[in-house]
Design a protein around this motif. Structure first.
Motif, PDB file in Angstrom:
ATOM      1  N   PHE A  44     -20.380 -51.145 -31.118  1.00  0.00           N
ATOM      2  CA  PHE A  44     -20.701 -51.400 -31.603  1.00  0.00           C
ATOM      3  C   PHE A  44     -18.381 -52.308 -32.052  1.00  0.00           C
ATOM      4  O   PHE A  44     -17.800 -52.815 -31.900  1.00  0.00           O
ATOM      5  CB  PHE A  44     -21.331 -52.357 -32.870  1.00  0.00           C
ATOM      6  N   ILE A  47     -16.393 -52.299 -29.794  1.00  0.00           N
ATOM      7  CA  ILE A  47     -15.981 -53.104 -28.327  1.00  0.00           C
ATOM      8  C   ILE A  47     -15.893 -54.175 -29.584  1.00  0.00           C
ATOM      9  O   ILE A  47     -14.661 -54.841 -29.225  1.00  0.00           O
ATOM     10  CB  ILE A  47     -18.264 -54.086 -28.572  1.00  0.00           C
ATOM     11  N   PHE A  50     -11.780 -52.933 -28.415  1.00  0.00           N
ATOM     12  CA  PHE A  50     -11.780 -52.041 -27.015  1.00  0.00           C
ATOM     13  C   PHE A  50     -10.186 -51.789 -26.846  1.00  0.00           C
ATOM     14  O   PHE A  50      -9.355 -52.385 -27.561  1.00  0.00           O
ATOM     15  CB  PHE A  50     -12.353 -52.962 -26.297  1.00  0.00           C
ATOM     16  N   TRP A  55      -7.708 -57.822 -25.899  1.00  0.00           N
ATOM     17  CA  TRP A  55      -8.477 -57.534 -26.098  1.00  0.00           C
ATOM     18  C   TRP A  55      -9.197 -58.591 -26.806  1.00  0.00           C
ATOM     19  O   TRP A  55     -10.038 -59.304 -26.910  1.00  0.00           O
ATOM     20  CB  TRP A  55      -9.345 -56.477 -26.296  1.00  0.00           C
ATOM     21  N   MET A  59     -11.125 -62.164 -26.199  1.00  0.00           N
ATOM     22  CA  MET A  59     -12.864 -62.722 -27.367  1.00  0.00           C
ATOM     23  C   MET A  59     -12.437 -63.919 -28.438  1.00  0.00           C
ATOM     24  O   MET A  59     -13.309 -64.455 -28.316  1.00  0.00           O
ATOM     25  CB  MET A  59     -13.149 -60.859 -28.228  1.00  0.00           C
ATOM     26  N   SER A  68     -15.774 -60.903 -34.270  1.00  0.00           N
ATOM     27  CA  SER A  68     -16.462 -59.501 -34.590  1.00  0.00           C
ATOM     28  C   SER A  68     -17.016 -59.493 -35.874  1.00  0.00           C
ATOM     29  O   SER A  68     -16.984 -58.177 -35.797  1.00  0.00           O
ATOM     30  CB  SER A  68     -15.110 -58.458 -34.024  1.00  0.00           C
ATOM     31  N   LEU A  71     -20.339 -57.300 -34.720  1.00  0.00           N
ATOM     32  CA  LEU A  71     -20.315 -56.289 -34.879  1.00  0.00           C
ATOM     33  C   LEU A  71     -20.149 -55.359 -35.994  1.00  0.00           C
ATOM     34  O   LEU A  71     -20.821 -54.076 -36.034  1.00  0.00           O
ATOM     35  CB  LEU A  71     -19.001 -56.345 -34.000  1.00  0.00           C
TER      36      LEU A  71
END
Length: 452
Positions: A44, A47, A50, A55, A59, A68, A71
């Motif tokens: 997690f 992700i 990353f 990134w 996202m 995030s 996560l």
């Protein structure tokens, strides 16, 4: 060679007696129980962070600026209870090995750990909030306390049970109920002792036991482990033990793994607090990822370099076959086929490169972090079977891939001259075997003709 082996074994005996004690075996095997949650948490966290430029922006555009947060909630809920899982796992393993009730032992160890840890936190404004379990001490900062508590409580429990100092129930009572009553006397002893120790440290030192152990033991040990000399010694010890036929990584990392993991979690806390990791100030360089993913990928000794050299240059049948059989497992960090098949174990030709290659890998990775080519490692980990280059990329982006590729090239180059010597020896053996087989065939033919 025999005299050297005898001398080497004498040097190893005291160390092996230490690592084979019941306590050390429980620490090694018990801490493995933390692996599932750290790997899941790492997934997690990976992700959420990353290693691809832009990134976070991509996202955020899709899921919003706080994409995030869920996560990180999962990651925090795994890494922040590392000490709790460790105290359960280690005490459970110790009791199980002693053939006493492991569940009761584990629960008592957990309670003892919580008794020894403050049940309040102080806010930035100075307000005290009671009735909480501070996650600041149930994660990496509480690792050493967890280990000590788990072993001490397990030993106390075993002492009482094996001497039959317990409340006995009739045989007709269910096992679960009987175990619960058996645990009462050692349980009262453990909780009373934990309370007394907590009261003493709180009154006379002003710290909980967990804080005191962190200050007096864990911090110095982490500081020693977070040195280049410390990393080189860890790597050397793993190699020399494996060369001697003892699974060095299992033994050494069973002891040092928790400390190196705590180093990585310290870095993660700095990131989570919104600060930047600064080399030489607030950053731990020597972490579990540096050892596992960069100093022993392909297996201890980074024998993937040896296999590449063998596939390219070996002429003997033995080396060709071993390299073909070993290359695929090695890509998944399993190198026992070449360790025991070549063999490398007690092979004087392979001793120097087997030690030198991992040390070189530590120097390369350490240098890459120092100069800023790759960032210090945080809580993100990858499964130990992740192939080289992929694992480097997942941890540190393309820079990590480049560092691992550099280490592979260095490994191949270091193993090459020793491979040639080993190959030459195998060729001579194969030639002698062929001549012996020819002589046997001639003798067999002559005997058959004389019989006719």
């Amino acid at each position: 060679m025999t005299k050297f082996n005898d001398f080497f074994n004498k040097l190893l005996d005291p160390f092996l007696r230490l690592v084979n004690t019941k306590a050390m075996l429980a620490i090694k095997d018990g801490f493995l129980l933390t692996m599932p949650i750290t790997l899941v948490g790492s997934l997690f966290l990976l992700i959420a962070n990353f290693p691809i430029p832009q990134w976070d922006q991509w996202m955020s555009n899709i899921f919003g600026s706080d994409w995030s947060a869920p996560l990180n909630q999962v990651a925090g809920s795994t890494f922040d209870i590392l000490a709790l899982v460790a105290v359960l796992g280690i005490s459970y393993t110790y009791a199980k090995n002693e053939k006493v009730d492991p569940i009761s032992t584990a629960i008592l160890s957990l309670v003892s750990f919580l008794v020894l840890t403050n049940s309040f936190v102080t806010t930035e404004s100075g307000e005290t909030v009671n009735g909480v379990i501070p996650k600041g001490w149930t994660g990496g900062n509480g690792i050493i306390t967890a280990i000590i508590v788990a072993i001490v409580v397990a030993k106390i429990f075993v002492f009482f049970i094996k001497r039959d100092i317990r409340i006995k129930m009739p045989d007709t009572v269910p096992t679960g109920v009987s175990n619960a009553f058996s645990a009462m006397i050692p349980g009262v002893t453990v909780m009373l002792g934990s309370m007394v120790v907590y009261a003493i440290t709180s009154k006379f030192v002003g710290l909980s036991v967990t804080e005191l152990i962190f200050k007096l033991l864990q911090t110095p040990i982490q500081n020693v482990s977070d040195t280049l000399a410390g990393g080189l010694f860890i790597t050397f010890l793993m190699s020399i033990l494996f060369w001697a036929g003892i699974h060095g990584p299992n033994i050494v990392m069973g002891i040092m793994g928790p400390i190196l993991t705590a180093n990585a979690l310290d870095n993660q806390k700095i990131i989570d607090s919104g600060q930047e990791l600064i080399i030489g100030e607030n950053t731990k360089i020597m972490t579990v990822q540096l050892i596992d993913v960069f100093a022993k990928f392909g297996g201890q000794g980074i024998t993937v370099g040896l296999l590449i050299a063998a596939l390219l240059f070996a002429k003997s049948k033995q080396l060709k076959e071993i390299s073909k059989l070993s290359i695929v497992p090695s890509l998944f960090n399993i190198n026992e086929p070449v360790i025991y098949g070549l063999p490398i174990v007690f092979n004087p030709i392979m001793l120097i490169p087997f030690i030198l290659v991992p040390i070189t890998a530590v120097l390369i990775t350490y240098g890459a972090i120092i100069v800023g080519f790759i960032q210090p490692f945080t809580a993100v980990q990858v499964p130990w079977t992740t192939p080289p280059l992929i694992s480097g990329f997942l941890l540190s982006g393309w820079q990590g891939l480049v560092v691992q590729l550099t280490i592979i090239l260095a490994s191949t180059g270091i193993y090459y001259p020793f491979l040639l010597k080993q190959d030459k020896q195998f060729l001579l053996q194969e030639k002698e075997m062929e001549e012996l087989n020819k002589n046997e065939e001639i003798n067999t033919t002559l005997v058959s003709e004389s019989t006719i």
